[in-house]
Design a protein around this motif. Structure first.
Motif, PDB file in Angstrom:
ATOM      1  N   LEU A 116     -24.676 -24.092 -21.178  1.00  0.00           N
ATOM      2  CA  LEU A 116     -23.313 -23.993 -21.146  1.00  0.00           C
ATOM      3  C   LEU A 116     -22.576 -22.949 -22.007  1.00  0.00           C
ATOM      4  O   LEU A 116     -22.495 -21.992 -21.640  1.00  0.00           O
ATOM      5  CB  LEU A 116     -22.841 -25.371 -21.046  1.00  0.00           C
ATOM      6  N   HIS A 117     -21.871 -23.639 -23.083  1.00  0.00           N
ATOM      7  CA  HIS A 117     -20.994 -22.714 -23.923  1.00  0.00           C
ATOM      8  C   HIS A 117     -21.607 -22.177 -25.099  1.00  0.00           C
ATOM      9  O   HIS A 117     -21.278 -21.283 -25.685  1.00  0.00           O
ATOM     10  CB  HIS A 117     -19.919 -23.407 -24.230  1.00  0.00           C
ATOM     11  N   CYS A 118     -23.016 -22.424 -25.533  1.00  0.00           N
ATOM     12  CA  CYS A 118     -23.553 -22.008 -26.672  1.00  0.00           C
ATOM     13  C   CYS A 118     -24.737 -21.082 -26.199  1.00  0.00           C
ATOM     14  O   CYS A 118     -25.126 -21.091 -25.006  1.00  0.00           O
ATOM     15  CB  CYS A 118     -24.288 -23.395 -27.294  1.00  0.00           C
ATOM     16  N   HIS A 119     -24.731 -20.226 -27.234  1.00  0.00           N
ATOM     17  CA  HIS A 119     -25.581 -18.865 -26.720  1.00  0.00           C
ATOM     18  C   HIS A 119     -27.205 -19.341 -26.942  1.00  0.00           C
ATOM     19  O   HIS A 119     -27.513 -20.012 -28.160  1.00  0.00           O
ATOM     20  CB  HIS A 119     -25.471 -17.909 -27.482  1.00  0.00           C
ATOM     21  N   PRO A 120     -28.274 -19.055 -26.116  1.00  0.00           N
ATOM     22  CA  PRO A 120     -29.571 -19.514 -26.108  1.00  0.00           C
ATOM     23  C   PRO A 120     -30.167 -19.024 -27.430  1.00  0.00           C
ATOM     24  O   PRO A 120     -31.115 -19.481 -28.229  1.00  0.00           O
ATOM     25  CB  PRO A 120     -30.035 -18.959 -25.070  1.00  0.00           C
ATOM     26  N   GLY A 121     -29.526 -17.552 -28.087  1.00  0.00           N
ATOM     27  CA  GLY A 121     -30.232 -17.084 -29.326  1.00  0.00           C
ATOM     28  C   GLY A 121     -30.015 -17.939 -30.461  1.00  0.00           C
ATOM     29  O   GLY A 121     -30.480 -17.677 -31.448  1.00  0.00           O
ATOM     30  N   ASP A 122     -29.179 -18.938 -30.340  1.00  0.00           N
ATOM     31  CA  ASP A 122     -28.721 -19.485 -31.761  1.00  0.00           C
ATOM     32  C   ASP A 122     -29.401 -20.668 -31.773  1.00  0.00           C
ATOM     33  O   ASP A 122     -29.420 -21.340 -32.848  1.00  0.00           O
ATOM     34  CB  ASP A 122     -26.974 -19.926 -31.578  1.00  0.00           C
TER      35      ASP A 122
END
Length: 256
Positions: free
Chosen positions: A29-35
């Protein structure tokens, strides 16, 4: 002898898997997968017996040591793209620092100092910190397998941690929680917005013609829900495209 009641409801690996499932969901959704980051084999290395002595129960430390984490690329503290709940940021527990937990007594009691038996149990730790009125501070009870939710200047509640995160995921799916780039998280149930009209399409012009210059009106919420769903929310959300359009809209709203 340890009584049977002292056996944790969930193992450390079960708790970590539940948290990972929720954080992975947010990356769709709103968060980046790389994080999304995973602890190395053996857990976050700074959780040593020497550093953690007297801090929390051995089991709570084991849970903390092995929790996955979700960082944030949002530079603004108020930007909902860095939040996991309404006005709530995940605690950075990847490196042990007891000072990050020094205000737990204050937060645990909903803004008043705890005393005696009201202090935070040694098997409970802060998972996410809320800010401002209505913000959510989440405590994870490693022993009982629960989440305690402290709503700042409001109510508190507790729920089985697996059920809690499933309920929270459903709030996102239903767009009761709406992240907006550069803006705070919107909690629709707290705004008084009624049911969405079936088949009613809202135009951008209607949104821009509002007399209220502040972002977050009922029309803003309706249009944002409409836009996100058009970009595949929740199961195939095209985040970058949707957020580009949202940023344009918000800029227009503020300058119209």
């Amino acid at each position: 002898m340890h009584g049977e009641e002292e056996i944790p409801v969930y193992s450390a690996s079960e708790i970590a898997a539940t948290v990972l499932d929720f954080l992975t969901f947010l990356t769709t959704l709103h968060c980046h997968p790389g994080d999304l980051v995973m602890p190395p084999p053996g857990g976050w290395p700074s959780y040593t017996p020497e550093k953690c002595a007297g801090f929390k129960s051995d089991f709570a430390i084991e849970v903390l040591r092995n929790l996955p984490h979700l960082g944030s690329r949002a530079s603004d503290h108020m930007d909902s793209l860095g939040q996991i709940h309404y006005k709530s940021h995940l605690l950075d527990y990847t490196t042990f620092d007891s000072e990050r937990f020094t205000d737990q007594e204050y937060l645990w009691s909903g803004g008043e100092e705890s005393e005696g038996e009201e202090s935070v149990p040694d098997h409970v730790f802060i998972f996410a910190k809320g800010f401002e009125s209505g913000g959510r501070t989440l405590f994870l009870d490693a022993q009982e397998g629960k989440i305690f939710e402290e709503e700042i200047r409001c109510d508190s509640s507790e729920e089985d941690l697996k059920e809690y995160f499933e309920d929270l995921k459903e709030k996102y799916r239903n767009l009761d929680l709406i992240p907006c780039p550069g803006e705070g998280m919107i909690e629709v149930s707290a705004t008084g917005v009624g049911p969405e009209g079936l088949g009613e399409t809202l135009s951008e012009e209607e949104v821009l013609m509002q007399a209220d210059p502040l972002w977050g009106t009922h029309l803003d919420i309706r249009y944002t829900r409409q836009l996100y769903r058009a970009f595949g929310w929740p199961n195939a959300f095209r985040r970058d495209e949707a957020f580009r359009e949202m940023k344009k809209l918000i800029e227009k709203r503020k300058s119209y």
